[in-house]
Design a protein around this motif. Structure first.
Motif, short mmCIF file in Angstrom:
data_model
loop_
_atom_site.label_atom_id
_atom_site.label_comp_id
_atom_site.label_asym_id
_atom_site.label_seq_id
_atom_site.Cartn_x
_atom_site.Cartn_y
_atom_site.Cartn_z
N GLU A 1 0.75 -1.23 -0.20
CA GLU A 1 -0.27 0.15 -0.09
C GLU A 1 0.87 1.30 0.09
O GLU A 1 0.64 2.20 -0.75
CB GLU A 1 -0.96 0.14 1.00
CG GLU A 1 -1.77 1.15 1.28
CD GLU A 1 -2.90 1.23 -0.12
OE1 GLU A 1 -3.05 2.39 -0.42
OE2 GLU A 1 -3.00 0.33 -0.61
N ALA A 2 1.89 1.32 0.90
CA ALA A 2 2.68 2.43 0.83
C ALA A 2 3.31 2.63 -0.59
O ALA A 2 3.61 3.60 -1.05
CB ALA A 2 3.95 2.20 1.73
N LYS B 1 2.25 1.70 -3.35
CA LYS B 1 1.22 2.22 -4.40
C LYS B 1 1.02 3.79 -4.13
O LYS B 1 1.15 4.28 -5.25
CB LYS B 1 -0.02 1.46 -4.21
CG LYS B 1 -1.03 1.63 -5.07
CD LYS B 1 -2.43 0.89 -4.55
CE LYS B 1 -3.54 1.43 -5.46
NZ LYS B 1 -4.94 0.76 -5.17
N GLN B 2 1.16 4.23 -2.89
CA GLN B 2 0.77 5.81 -2.72
C GLN B 2 2.01 6.47 -3.04
O GLN B 2 1.97 7.50 -3.67
CB GLN B 2 0.43 5.87 -1.02
CG GLN B 2 -0.78 5.52 -0.86
CD GLN B 2 -1.94 5.78 -1.44
OE1 GLN B 2 -2.10 6.91 -1.94
NE2 GLN B 2 -3.06 5.06 -1.90
N GLN B 3 3.11 5.95 -2.98
CA GLN B 3 4.43 6.80 -3.44
C GLN B 3 4.47 6.74 -4.93
O GLN B 3 4.94 7.50 -5.44
CB GLN B 3 5.60 5.94 -2.64
CG GLN B 3 5.63 6.39 -1.11
CD GLN B 3 6.94 5.91 -0.54
OE1 GLN B 3 7.76 5.49 -1.02
NE2 GLN B 3 6.88 5.79 0.70
N ILE C 1 2.22 6.94 -6.91
CA ILE C 1 1.41 7.97 -7.55
C ILE C 1 2.04 9.42 -7.58
O ILE C 1 1.97 9.98 -8.70
CB ILE C 1 0.28 8.15 -6.67
CG1 ILE C 1 -0.81 7.08 -6.85
CG2 ILE C 1 -0.78 9.41 -6.96
CD1 ILE C 1 -1.95 7.01 -5.87
N VAL C 2 2.84 9.69 -6.60
CA VAL C 2 3.72 11.17 -6.66
C VAL C 2 4.67 10.81 -7.64
O VAL C 2 4.75 11.79 -8.33
CB VAL C 2 4.24 11.04 -5.13
CG1 VAL C 2 5.36 12.37 -5.23
CG2 VAL C 2 3.21 11.47 -4.11
N GLU D 1 -4.32 15.26 -7.45
CA GLU D 1 -4.34 13.95 -6.87
C GLU D 1 -3.15 13.39 -6.00
O GLU D 1 -3.29 12.62 -5.13
CB GLU D 1 -4.86 12.85 -7.54
CG GLU D 1 -6.29 13.07 -8.21
CD GLU D 1 -6.90 12.33 -9.14
OE1 GLU D 1 -5.88 11.70 -9.92
OE2 GLU D 1 -7.95 12.32 -9.66
N ALA D 2 -2.04 13.70 -6.48
CA ALA D 2 -0.72 13.39 -5.96
C ALA D 2 -0.24 13.96 -4.67
O ALA D 2 0.58 13.94 -3.99
CB ALA D 2 0.40 13.42 -6.99
N GLY D 3 -0.84 15.26 -4.32
CA GLY D 3 -0.81 16.05 -3.14
C GLY D 3 0.16 17.07 -3.34
O GLY D 3 0.73 17.50 -2.60
N ARG E 1 7.23 16.57 1.01
CA ARG E 1 7.00 15.13 0.98
C ARG E 1 7.52 14.21 -0.13
O ARG E 1 7.91 13.20 0.09
CB ARG E 1 5.48 15.06 1.40
CG ARG E 1 4.91 15.45 2.82
CD ARG E 1 3.53 15.17 2.87
NE ARG E 1 2.77 15.78 1.85
CZ ARG E 1 2.22 16.80 1.91
NH1 ARG E 1 2.56 17.50 3.02
NH2 ARG E 1 1.32 17.42 1.04
N LEU F 1 10.24 11.10 0.19
CA LEU F 1 9.97 9.81 -0.29
C LEU F 1 11.26 9.24 -0.80
O LEU F 1 11.49 7.98 -0.44
CB LEU F 1 8.96 9.91 -1.41
CG LEU F 1 7.51 10.25 -0.84
CD1 LEU F 1 6.67 10.34 -1.98
CD2 LEU F 1 6.92 9.25 0.23
#
Length: 116
Positions: free
Chosen positions: A27-28, A30-32, A34-35, A84-86, A108, A112
């Motif tokens: 999950e981590a 997957k989130q990273q 995205i960025v 969406e990527a923040g 952030r 990463l």
């Protein structure tokens, strides 16, 4: 006639020490990702640069099409991915959308990489 020696696999399990600390969770990762995907496009990098350099700290979407020589739907698509990527923040003012850097978004993203 085979002149090469036959190599047998090494069955000694102690030959390879285990890797370092715990691996990143799925999950981590997957989130990273995205960025990183958001940052992997040259037009999105240019959008970030333009918005970051804006004297007011925010830029109207109407001012972002000409510098990139892209149509409004394409620019809006790229902006959506950055939001969406923040990395960006969107604010509606009347009929126009204004974009600014999301507080701490670029920091952030840098963290990463530093904390892989």
């Amino acid at each position: 006639m085979n002149l090469l020696p036959v190599l047998e696999p090494d069955t000694d399990k102690a030959c390879c020490p285990p890797a370092g600390g715990p691996a990143m969770s799925a999950e981590a990762a997957k989130q990273q990702a995205i960025v990183f995907k958001a940052l992997a496009d040259p037009n999105r990098l240019r959008l970030l640069s333009i918005i970051k350099a804006a004297p007011s700290g925010s830029t109207c979407v109407c001012d972002l099409t000409e510098p990139l020589d892209l149509g409004q739907p394409t620019v809006s698509h790229h902006l959506k991915i950055l939001v969406e990527a923040g990395l960006l923040r969107r604010e509606k003012r009347g009929t126009w959308a204004y974009f600014s850097l999301a507080p701490g978004g670029l920091d952030r993203a840098a963290d990463l990489l530093a904390n892989l």
